[in-house]
Design a protein around this motif. Structure first.
Motif, PDB file in Angstrom:
ATOM      1  N   THR A   1      -0.077  10.611  -2.035  1.00 25.07           N
ATOM      2  CA  THR A   1       0.376  12.048  -1.527  1.00 25.07           C
ATOM      3  C   THR A   1       1.297  12.223  -0.644  1.00 25.07           C
ATOM      4  N   GLY A   2       1.370  11.229   0.315  1.00 27.04           N
ATOM      5  CA  GLY A   2       2.469  11.029   1.365  1.00 27.04           C
ATOM      6  C   GLY A   2       2.241  12.331   2.104  1.00 27.04           C
ATOM      7  N   GLN A   3       3.650  12.818   2.166  1.00 27.91           N
ATOM      8  CA  GLN A   3       4.020  14.146   2.827  1.00 27.91           C
ATOM      9  C   GLN A   3       4.657  15.161   1.846  1.00 27.91           C
ATOM     10  N   ASN A   4       3.795  16.137   1.854  1.00 23.99           N
ATOM     11  CA  ASN A   4       3.959  17.439   0.764  1.00 23.99           C
ATOM     12  C   ASN A   4       3.939  16.882  -0.532  1.00 23.99           C
TER      13      ASN A   4
ATOM     14  N   THR B   1       0.951  -1.289   0.110  1.00 25.95           N
ATOM     15  CA  THR B   1      -0.033  -0.159  -0.145  1.00 25.95           C
ATOM     16  C   THR B   1       0.900   1.456   0.043  1.00 25.95           C
ATOM     17  N   VAL B   2       0.463   2.116  -0.913  1.00 23.68           N
ATOM     18  CA  VAL B   2       1.355   3.403  -1.185  1.00 23.68           C
ATOM     19  C   VAL B   2       0.320   4.587  -1.083  1.00 23.68           C
ATOM     20  N   ASP B   3       0.732   5.281  -0.293  1.00 21.56           N
ATOM     21  CA  ASP B   3      -0.116   6.795  -0.004  1.00 21.56           C
ATOM     22  C   ASP B   3       0.584   7.550  -1.082  1.00 21.56           C
TER      23      ASP B   3
ATOM     24  N   PRO C   1       4.580  10.494  -2.993  1.00 23.73           N
ATOM     25  CA  PRO C   1       4.295   9.197  -2.400  1.00 23.73           C
ATOM     26  C   PRO C   1       5.077   8.924  -1.242  1.00 23.73           C
ATOM     27  N   SER C   2       4.278   7.945  -0.463  1.00 24.11           N
ATOM     28  CA  SER C   2       4.821   7.608   0.670  1.00 24.11           C
ATOM     29  C   SER C   2       6.305   6.661   0.804  1.00 24.11           C
ATOM     30  N   ASP C   3       6.519   6.125  -0.481  1.00 23.65           N
ATOM     31  CA  ASP C   3       7.519   5.075  -0.347  1.00 23.65           C
ATOM     32  C   ASP C   3       8.701   5.711  -1.197  1.00 23.65           C
TER      33      ASP C   3
ATOM     34  N   ARG D   1      11.143   6.611  -6.986  1.00 21.54           N
ATOM     35  CA  ARG D   1      10.720   5.379  -6.301  1.00 21.54           C
ATOM     36  C   ARG D   1      11.479   4.238  -7.241  1.00 21.54           C
TER      37      ARG D   1
ATOM     38  N   TRP E   1      12.385  13.685  -6.382  1.00 27.08           N
ATOM     39  CA  TRP E   1      12.173  12.271  -5.855  1.00 27.08           C
ATOM     40  C   TRP E   1      12.030  11.087  -6.462  1.00 27.08           C
TER      41      TRP E   1
END
Length: 250
Positions: A42-45, A38-40, A48-50, A246, A244
């Motif tokens: 939008t995550g932070q700012n 599971t990946v958020d 993606p969270s990963d 991934r 960023w």
């Protein structure tokens, strides 16, 4: 009866075509493993969270100069971007990568300075070897396999999707690294897909080799490599932000 938790996509595709029997029940084509992480999104700012953030505007600690490994000396700006410090040299990530999803934003400067290949020229290099061209082509024609969004000297972009000079562009990249045999021969070419401001400009292009200024592409065997940003050395003053990646497991 077969346990549904044991039924996998790999289990079906591992059989030879002549061994497959046409399914007669819907559950026979339903897979339950492997379960995707599971990946958020939008995550932070908005990242993606990963993802691994390579530059968020706070510092240049993830970057070094290519030639001698000293700390990156490009200009850090109050708006959360960094700008090429003219003739200081290319910079690259300290960490090395193979196949990645990359997001990067860049801006050409105003007022406009130079023309042709000398206007806001920079580049984003995957594994330090394969360049996506950065250039201000607004009312500024050049050779098309060296224009903005090209895989330099190899692949002409499908479209020019630049925003006005001085506004922020984005590149979203899916890159699959090349593969080499133990003897050093290339067994699989790198491929790249690029969206420029959301517009598809490189569609799973098969990279022929290094993106040299002079000469044919070369294919030296290599493993993971850095993401490199170019100082073209002509006071282009290109700025970057929101970088960023991934890592893609293959």
């Amino acid at each position: 009866m077969e346990n549904k938790s044991e039924r996998t996509a790999e289990g079906m595709t591992s059989k030879k075509p002549q061994e497959l029997v046409e399914p007669t029940k819907p559950e026979e084509t339903e897979f339950y493993t492997p379960v995707p992480p599971t990946v958020d999104p939008t995550g932070q700012n908005g990242v993606p969270s990963d993802a691994l953030v390579l530059f968020d505007g706070s510092d240049l600690s993830n970057w070094e100069h290519v030639n001698d490994g000293r700390a990156a000396e490009w200009d850090l700006n109050e708006d959360g971007s960094m700008t090429v410090k003219n003739k200081s040299g290319d910079i690259q990530t300290k960490q090395k990568f193979g196949s990645v999803q990359l997001h990067i934003e860049w801006r050409s400067p105003k007022p406009i300075n130079g023309k042709g290949q000398h206007r806001a020229n920079s580049g984003v290099f995957l594994q330090g070897l394969y360049e996506i061209q950065v250039l201000d082509n607004n009312d500024n024609d050049t050779y098309v396999n060296g224009q903005v969004g090209s895989i330099y000297k190899q692949s002409i972009p499908l479209a020019k999707a630049s925003v006005p000079t001085g506004a922020w562009n984005s590149y979203d990249v899916i890159y699959h690294a090349p593969e080499f045999s133990e003897s050093g021969d290339k067994t699989k070419s790198a491929t790249i897909t690029v969206l420029h401001n959301g517009v598809l400009i490189q569609d799973h292009y098969e990279i022929k080799g290094t993106t040299a200024y002079i000469g044919w592409p070369k294919n030296p065997p290599h493993g993971k490599g850095p993401i490199k940003l170019q100082d073209h050395g002509d006071n282009s003053r290109v700025s970057y932000r929101n970088i960023w990646v991934r890592e893609l497991n293959e």
